[in-house]
Design an enzyme around this catalytic site. Sequence first.
Site, short mmCIF file in Angstrom:
data_model
loop_
_atom_site.label_atom_id
_atom_site.label_comp_id
_atom_site.label_asym_id
_atom_site.label_seq_id
_atom_site.Cartn_x
_atom_site.Cartn_y
_atom_site.Cartn_z
N CYS A 95 91.16 47.79 -101.00
CA CYS A 95 90.50 46.89 -100.06
C CYS A 95 91.20 47.05 -98.71
CB CYS A 95 90.61 45.46 -100.59
SG CYS A 95 89.94 44.24 -99.49
N LEU A 96 90.63 47.87 -97.86
CA LEU A 96 91.24 48.14 -96.56
C LEU A 96 90.09 48.28 -95.56
CD1 LEU A 96 93.88 48.95 -95.01
CD2 LEU A 96 93.44 51.29 -95.68
#
Lengths: 161, 774
Positions: A95-96
Amino acid sequence: MANRDLRTERIQQERKQWRKDHPFGFYARPTKASDGSLDLHNWKAGIPGKPQTKWENATYPVTIAFPEEYPAKPPKIRFPPGFYHPNVYPSGTICLSILNEDQDWRPAISLKQLMLGIQELLDTPNPGSPAQEPAWRAFEKDKVEYEKKVRQQAKQYADKH
Amino acid sequence: MDCLGAWIAYASKAEFDSTVRYDFTSLLQFTIQVMASSSSSSPAMETLLDTLYTNPTFLKAETKLQLQSLIFGSWGSQFLSYQSEDSDQFARLTILFLEPDITSLAVKLADDSNDDKFDFLLRLTNFPGTPIVEESISNEFIDFWMQFADCFIEDDDRLSTMTKGDKLQNLHSKSRAFFIKVSQIYWSKIHIPQELEGFHDEFRIYRRDVGDLFESIFPIVKFPLYNNLIDNVLTSLNGTVSLSDIEASLYLINAIGSDFTENNIQSDALESVGKILDSDYLQLVTKQMIPNRFQHLVYTTVRFVSTIDWFYKSEKGLQYLPSMLNFLFDTMSMSAYQLISSKAISDICDNCRSSLQGLLPEFKTIIEQMVNDYTVEPLTRERVMNSYASIIQGVKDPSTQGAYLEEVVRLLGKLSFEVIETTDIINSTAASATDGTIRTVDYLTSLLSSLSSLGKGMQLPDSADEIYQPSEIEAVNQYWQQDPLKIHSQILEIINNFSMGNPGLADNLGVTEEIVHIFKSGLTETVGGPFVFNQAVIVQFIVAKFHTLQTTNTYPLLYGLYSSVIKAYHREMDVESVGRTLQIIFIDRISIIQTDPDIIQSVLNLLGTILSTRPSLLVSNIDMLEKVLAFGIDQLRSSERFVLRSLEYFWTKLIYLRRGNREDTVVVRRLFNETKLGYLATFNVLKYLLVTQRSNLEFFTEILKGLVAKYPMLVKGWLTESFREINEERERRGEKRIGGYDVFVKKMMISRGSRAGNEVVKDFWLEVNGLIDY
């Protein structure tokens, strides 16, 4: 068809660029079929933990899958399932923001930038975007436990020799 | 030269941004002349390098010819003989010059008249000196040769078009011979040098890159490459043993072999590996081991043993398993190799559990060492324990299993009891805790995780019918029901010793986590086993923990465990006992629970699990259900993402009630239809939906869609009434009323709870918050 060509062309470019200039300790290359041919759309890569952090002395494996719409859409980069990090989903998906097409992904972002971005994320998790409970909870509430788990994981992926 | 460099940069950009084109031929030819004639060629070479890097198309055909004749002529040869920075620069120039047209270069290999050019490139690659420490040219060339290899694999069609008839065949056979030469150069380059101080990491990466190059070459040269390396090991063993030659060969064997599987392996590769193991190689390595000193040879051999899984899965390889494992056991006695050896043992045991039963006595000795030795890495201990258990699991006879297990469980119990008794571990997590205390707690936790690894290893790898005959299943169940060696009670005693007796351990997150793993390892098993406990025993443990815990740290873990018990045993659980448990672990602690979002989330997950497995366990207990619903409504105000996700889970499971029986459905429908539940749920969902952040919208939307889908007759009234109330609240706070909600209500009704509702909610949320969807 046009999309697929664009994807392959861009991946070739990225590959060339990566070979010319990639950060020390990292690796990234297309996977191979049993006959030895390259699968350009699926890569395996390794991200070393930054020195002087609890992630050091290990290289963390990721898989990179380039979707048909790449570079309009970002590649899907995953750690192995169950990877311990507050911003990594149980499936291993990271999750970036630069990996999210609704957020900061731009077609001009290079593989090198993505890899460095993930390396940076390792030691500076974003508690605002939790992706898994165990690591996020420990990071928020019990830093000692969190760091112990991170060090254990580093041993699992130790690369010193 | 600087001026020309600037013009090149400018022109490249200008050509990119416009239709204007520049011709640098005369300037570049002049630069080439300067480079060739000047005693200090470096500035001119740098300019050419910049040009090739910036825009290689500035070099026209005649300029290329001029440069090519220089590189491959006598001027180029001078760089082969002495070491200087100029040689590095020259190698880079050569690579950048050849790279843009590498496929044409590949075609040239077919023509014997170009042999001297390729020989020159090989000599350049084989520049004298230790890589990284003394020379960097071979490193520069790794990527080049990988690209070159790719031409033969990826550009095969292009090569066929560019090369006609016999020449193509000649090209392929010459390419194989050529890459063998490349491989020989790099084989000698990766030998570990005597002195590597300060360059360890760089040299390690260099070797890894060479490994990648070998992987790239392998599809061209195929198994002869592998067999050459094996032969090299065998020759070294038979003649004057050169350990560094063996190490280099094995390192590359590992790199190539990482892509092998039992399906694509050729029989001569199996034969070759067999030859190594038939020799006394493993004994030789064992003899070479020096305590407290890391040796590449040992490390690489361990890697070799662990990467040839395709070998020991074959019929031929099976017979070598004992010798391989005994070798790994020997390496385990040295801390430098424990992590990698334990990984190798674990991989082998996972794959060949049924063929390793004869080795259980040797394993037992290792297990005792690992458990007793404080200094062993916890990960190593767990891996070996897991391997041991997976072999025990492969023994079908439960009494033999029991005998082996009893010994190890007894040992773990005895040791943990002694350590807990003799050490002051209270407040081990406090900042004031000493290093000694922390180490002790880590060791204790590792003993417990060894027990949980044992549990994990004992899990059936397949469904019970695949492993046992019906009569065997009966015997297994009977054995574990009787449990003649009291293994169940010994495990429970260990758990009790950790979790109840000592306050320093009882509230410890890591300890509770391992206990939860121990219980969970038996929950999914379909036949009896050492870790398969009666659900009442686990529930009793959970309740006892809630009675004794001093902090709330471990609440989420215990709720998670109870959820797992419900999932596994809901059929044999009854409403009363679940009610009693919920009263103790939830209702009696509701004020504490409400202070911590993590605990709220785990409670909601537990309640959602009950509703999604057997709703009547909750729905039939109307007192409990009312309290639960009040809690569920109250939490809608939360802004925590994890809490909202669990709330969505809870509410949608309640609304749809897919696993509910007729009575459950009647009860829930009555609650929505005849009490204020429907309105309260709608009102709170709407109220907090409108003020939540966009990323949390999905959770509220799903609940709202559920209400619309299941209660279409009533939801319109609930929505309209909710908007009236929300508007009154807004007015009281001096905020603007929400207009146009009747359109939203109509649209939601038309959506009937389908996916179309997502857009309706999102658009309305944007409108109310004065935002635009970009």
